[in-house]
Design an enzyme around this catalytic site. Sequence first.
Site, PDB file in Angstrom:
ATOM      1  N   HIS A 126      22.538 -33.080  45.743  1.00 35.31           N
ATOM      2  CA  HIS A 126      22.128 -32.702  47.091  1.00 35.31           C
ATOM      3  C   HIS A 126      22.944 -31.543  47.650  1.00 35.31           C
ATOM      4  CE1 HIS A 126      19.232 -35.684  46.856  1.00 35.31           C
ATOM      5  NE2 HIS A 126      19.008 -35.812  48.138  1.00 35.31           N
TER       6      HIS A 126
ATOM      7  N   ASP B 266      24.876 -38.820  57.685  1.00 33.01           N
ATOM      8  CA  ASP B 266      23.600 -39.174  58.329  1.00 33.01           C
ATOM      9  C   ASP B 266      22.589 -39.710  57.324  1.00 33.01           C
ATOM     10  OD1 ASP B 266      24.637 -38.224  60.649  1.00 33.01           O
ATOM     11  OD2 ASP B 266      23.631 -36.287  60.559  1.00 33.01           O
TER      12      ASP B 266
ATOM     13  N   GLU C 187      26.420 -38.209  68.455  1.00 37.69           N
ATOM     14  CA  GLU C 187      25.978 -36.932  67.895  1.00 37.69           C
ATOM     15  C   GLU C 187      25.212 -36.183  68.992  1.00 37.69           C
ATOM     16  OE1 GLU C 187      24.134 -36.624  64.105  1.00 37.69           O
ATOM     17  OE2 GLU C 187      25.717 -37.706  63.050  1.00 37.69           O
TER      18      GLU C 187
HETATM   19  P1  FAD Z   1      26.408 -33.103  44.490  1.00 37.32           P
HETATM   20  O1  FAD Z   1      25.613 -32.140  45.269  1.00 37.32           O
HETATM   21  O2  FAD Z   1      25.848 -33.558  43.219  1.00 37.32           O
HETATM   22  O3  FAD Z   1      27.888 -32.515  44.269  1.00 37.32           O
HETATM   23  C1  FAD Z   1      28.591 -31.853  45.291  1.00 37.32           C
HETATM   24  C2  FAD Z   1      29.873 -31.222  44.739  1.00 37.32           C
HETATM   25  O4  FAD Z   1      30.788 -32.259  44.406  1.00 37.32           O
HETATM   26  C3  FAD Z   1      29.677 -30.427  43.460  1.00 37.32           C
HETATM   27  O5  FAD Z   1      30.606 -29.392  43.426  1.00 37.32           O
HETATM   28  C4  FAD Z   1      29.960 -31.437  42.377  1.00 37.32           C
HETATM   29  O6  FAD Z   1      30.385 -30.830  41.204  1.00 37.32           O
HETATM   30  C5  FAD Z   1      31.043 -32.271  43.027  1.00 37.32           C
HETATM   31  N1  FAD Z   1      30.995 -33.672  42.621  1.00 37.32           N
HETATM   32  C6  FAD Z   1      29.942 -34.515  42.611  1.00 37.32           C
HETATM   33  N2  FAD Z   1      30.327 -35.731  42.201  1.00 37.32           N
HETATM   34  C7  FAD Z   1      31.643 -35.651  41.967  1.00 37.32           C
HETATM   35  C8  FAD Z   1      32.615 -36.569  41.505  1.00 37.32           C
HETATM   36  N3  FAD Z   1      32.306 -37.834  41.229  1.00 37.32           N
HETATM   37  N4  FAD Z   1      33.886 -36.147  41.361  1.00 37.32           N
HETATM   38  C9  FAD Z   1      34.226 -34.873  41.653  1.00 37.32           C
HETATM   39  N5  FAD Z   1      33.353 -33.966  42.066  1.00 37.32           N
HETATM   40  C10 FAD Z   1      32.073 -34.349  42.236  1.00 37.32           C
HETATM   41  N6  FAD Z   1      27.113 -34.222  54.570  1.00 37.32           N
HETATM   42  C11 FAD Z   1      27.826 -34.754  55.566  1.00 37.32           C
HETATM   43  O7  FAD Z   1      29.046 -34.668  55.575  1.00 37.32           O
HETATM   44  N7  FAD Z   1      27.218 -35.412  56.587  1.00 37.32           N
HETATM   45  C12 FAD Z   1      25.877 -35.599  56.632  1.00 37.32           C
HETATM   46  O8  FAD Z   1      25.376 -36.205  57.549  1.00 37.32           O
HETATM   47  C13 FAD Z   1      25.102 -35.072  55.583  1.00 37.32           C
HETATM   48  N8  FAD Z   1      23.768 -35.239  55.551  1.00 37.32           N
HETATM   49  C14 FAD Z   1      23.048 -34.726  54.523  1.00 37.32           C
HETATM   50  C15 FAD Z   1      21.668 -34.913  54.494  1.00 37.32           C
HETATM   51  C16 FAD Z   1      20.902 -34.416  53.456  1.00 37.32           C
HETATM   52  C17 FAD Z   1      19.420 -34.634  53.442  1.00 37.32           C
HETATM   53  C18 FAD Z   1      21.545 -33.664  52.426  1.00 37.32           C
HETATM   54  C19 FAD Z   1      20.748 -33.061  51.323  1.00 37.32           C
HETATM   55  C20 FAD Z   1      22.910 -33.457  52.454  1.00 37.32           C
HETATM   56  C21 FAD Z   1      23.673 -33.983  53.493  1.00 37.32           C
HETATM   57  N9  FAD Z   1      25.053 -33.815  53.552  1.00 37.32           N
HETATM   58  C22 FAD Z   1      25.775 -34.358  54.565  1.00 37.32           C
HETATM   59  C23 FAD Z   1      25.753 -32.978  52.561  1.00 37.32           C
HETATM   60  C24 FAD Z   1      26.254 -33.782  51.407  1.00 37.32           C
HETATM   61  O9  FAD Z   1      27.379 -34.530  51.765  1.00 37.32           O
HETATM   62  C25 FAD Z   1      26.674 -32.833  50.306  1.00 37.32           C
HETATM   63  O10 FAD Z   1      25.588 -32.009  50.011  1.00 37.32           O
HETATM   64  C26 FAD Z   1      27.101 -33.548  49.074  1.00 37.32           C
HETATM   65  O11 FAD Z   1      27.627 -32.584  48.191  1.00 37.32           O
HETATM   66  C27 FAD Z   1      25.930 -34.192  48.415  1.00 37.32           C
HETATM   67  O12 FAD Z   1      26.326 -35.216  47.615  1.00 37.32           O
HETATM   68  P2  FAD Z   1      25.815 -35.394  46.123  1.00 37.32           P
HETATM   69  O13 FAD Z   1      26.277 -36.752  45.812  1.00 37.32           O
HETATM   70  O14 FAD Z   1      24.402 -35.093  45.908  1.00 37.32           O
HETATM   71  O15 FAD Z   1      26.770 -34.336  45.406  1.00 37.32           O
END
Ligand code: FAD
Length: 517
Positions: free
Chosen positions: A99, A160, A271
């Site tokens: 994400h 969120d 918020e």
């Molecule tokens: P990924 O996108 O897969 O990874 C993010 C980064 O972390 C990459 O650099 C990856 O290499 C690294 N990574 C992933 N897993 C690990 C691990 N286990 N160890 C070390 N590094 C790792 N953020 C907020 O703070 N508050 C919100 O309310 C919020 N709402 C969101 C709503 C939506 C619909 C979306 C799409 C995103 C939102 N986000 C929010 C952002 C979200 O926290 C970040 O985009 C986060 O990176 C997504 O998590 P993911 O698990 O998909 O990680």
Amino acid sequence: SCITDRTNLFSRHPFPAQKVAPHLSSSNITSPLKALSLHGHLSFDIVHYASHDFGNRYHSVPLAILHPLSVLDISSTIKYVFDMGTSTKLTIAARGHGHSLQGQAQAHQGIVIAMESLKGPKMQVHTGKLPYIDASGGELWINILHESLRYGLTPKSWTDYLHLTVGGTLSNAGISGQAFLYGPQINNVYQLEVVTGTGEVVICSENQSADLFYAVLGGLGQFGIITQARIALEPAPRMVKWVRVLYSEFSTFTKDQEYLIASDTSFDYIEGFVIINRTGLLNNWRSSFNPKDPIQANQFISDGRTLFCLEMAKYFNPDESNIIDEQVEELLSALGYIPSTLFISEVSYRDFLDRVHVSEMKLREKGLWEVPHPWLNLLVPKSRIDDFAKEVFGNILIDTSSGPILMYPVNQSKWNNRTSMVTPEEDIFYLVAFLFSAMPSSTGKDSLEHMLAQNKRILDFCEMSHLGVKQYLPHYSTREEWRAHFGPKWEAFVQRKVTYDPLATLAPGQRIFPKAM
Ligand code: FAD
């Protein structure tokens, strides 16, 4: 030794345009990788999905995807790449739920670790005086919620949207309406298990390998893979009073938000969002809201003007129903919103936390979830929020029909500044999130190009006016920009990179450190 020296990391150029390294896909890389002894497996065929993310703008295809079944799988793979030293460009990216917005979880012709495959050890809740849950780094927050609720417990600080992984949000911060009270998610973790860039497995906490612990929290995946996290829990409420009120005056809106976050006994979640020139005010894609009086609610349209919606939640249990009404009424009596714009809804705690998922399902049905998302998240110091709002909401943005703009303040005092996360240097700062969706075939104001140009105008304005704004989920393309982003924390960030990932193998999609060659 394979260890790059410090000057090397400093002096190497920031990321050049990504090129295909011709030797990477050759058998001298893939054969030994295939020979690795793993509990899970490496896939070389079905790799394209890892070149997509929520942002849907950056697409780097990896060489292989590791589906780990154990921490050892991750450790062996990283160790293997580390031992190859500077002879290979091979990089490794953990992918949570993908994400990210700009390819941060991608690794061009490298290895992507599908963290969701790492299911073990099983999630485990520990009850007692300081309850916590141990969960895999690839676990989704929604599953953590369900598991903790079985024990009447819950994590304290959220995002969120809960279909994100523990490792993904802890690598950033994890910010939502509870952050004013508890700080972000990175402040609500007791312990981590991390595999560093050399393949070493380390348990770290405030008292044990503390430098690695704080490096990894908010560390943008630069120092290690989070394979397990121990997350603080507290007793869970059953129900939530969910309140929205509207303001036409920006100054009254922010005054009330700041008043509410100053107290530990006000609401449990605070918020807000900005509505510019649009209809259907109370519903946006983030949440479906059912006001008690929908007819009244529909009378509010912001045609030609800007309105500000303050959103609050108070947690309670069914036997506290009466007291809670009084408490909410008292809290609201101190606020200066437009009196006829009070909307109260009552939902279960679970539904409240999972509110964005409902909208996700609706958008998916219409094919509107997988469009490009040129999101921009900023942290704006309180002292400059008026200047910011005047230009951005009054001049740069014409309407908010392409997605919500969130805006709410948090207290710096609740953030632990030993983590890698960077915030403005002020007691209170605002999260302002432009969560727009672009229409792929459009050339108008809902096109990707238009939105990117708008983002650039916002960023240029912040920089020219020296607002002291920091990007959240930061994205930069030059070393100088990264240095400026981290400010006084930059030297420590680089030093930690040298210590824990000396060849700069991990999380190349963040584009901070190029792989040592
Ligand atoms: P990924 O996108 O897969 O990874 C993010 C980064 O972390 C990459 O650099 C990856 O290499 C690294 N990574 C992933 N897993 C690990 C691990 N286990 N160890 C070390 N590094 C790792 N953020 C907020 O703070 N508050 C919100 O309310 C919020 N709402 C969101 C709503 C939506 C619909 C979306 C799409 C995103 C939102 N986000 C929010 C952002 C979200 O926290 C970040 O985009 C986060 O990176 C997504 O998590 P993911 O698990 O998909 O990680």
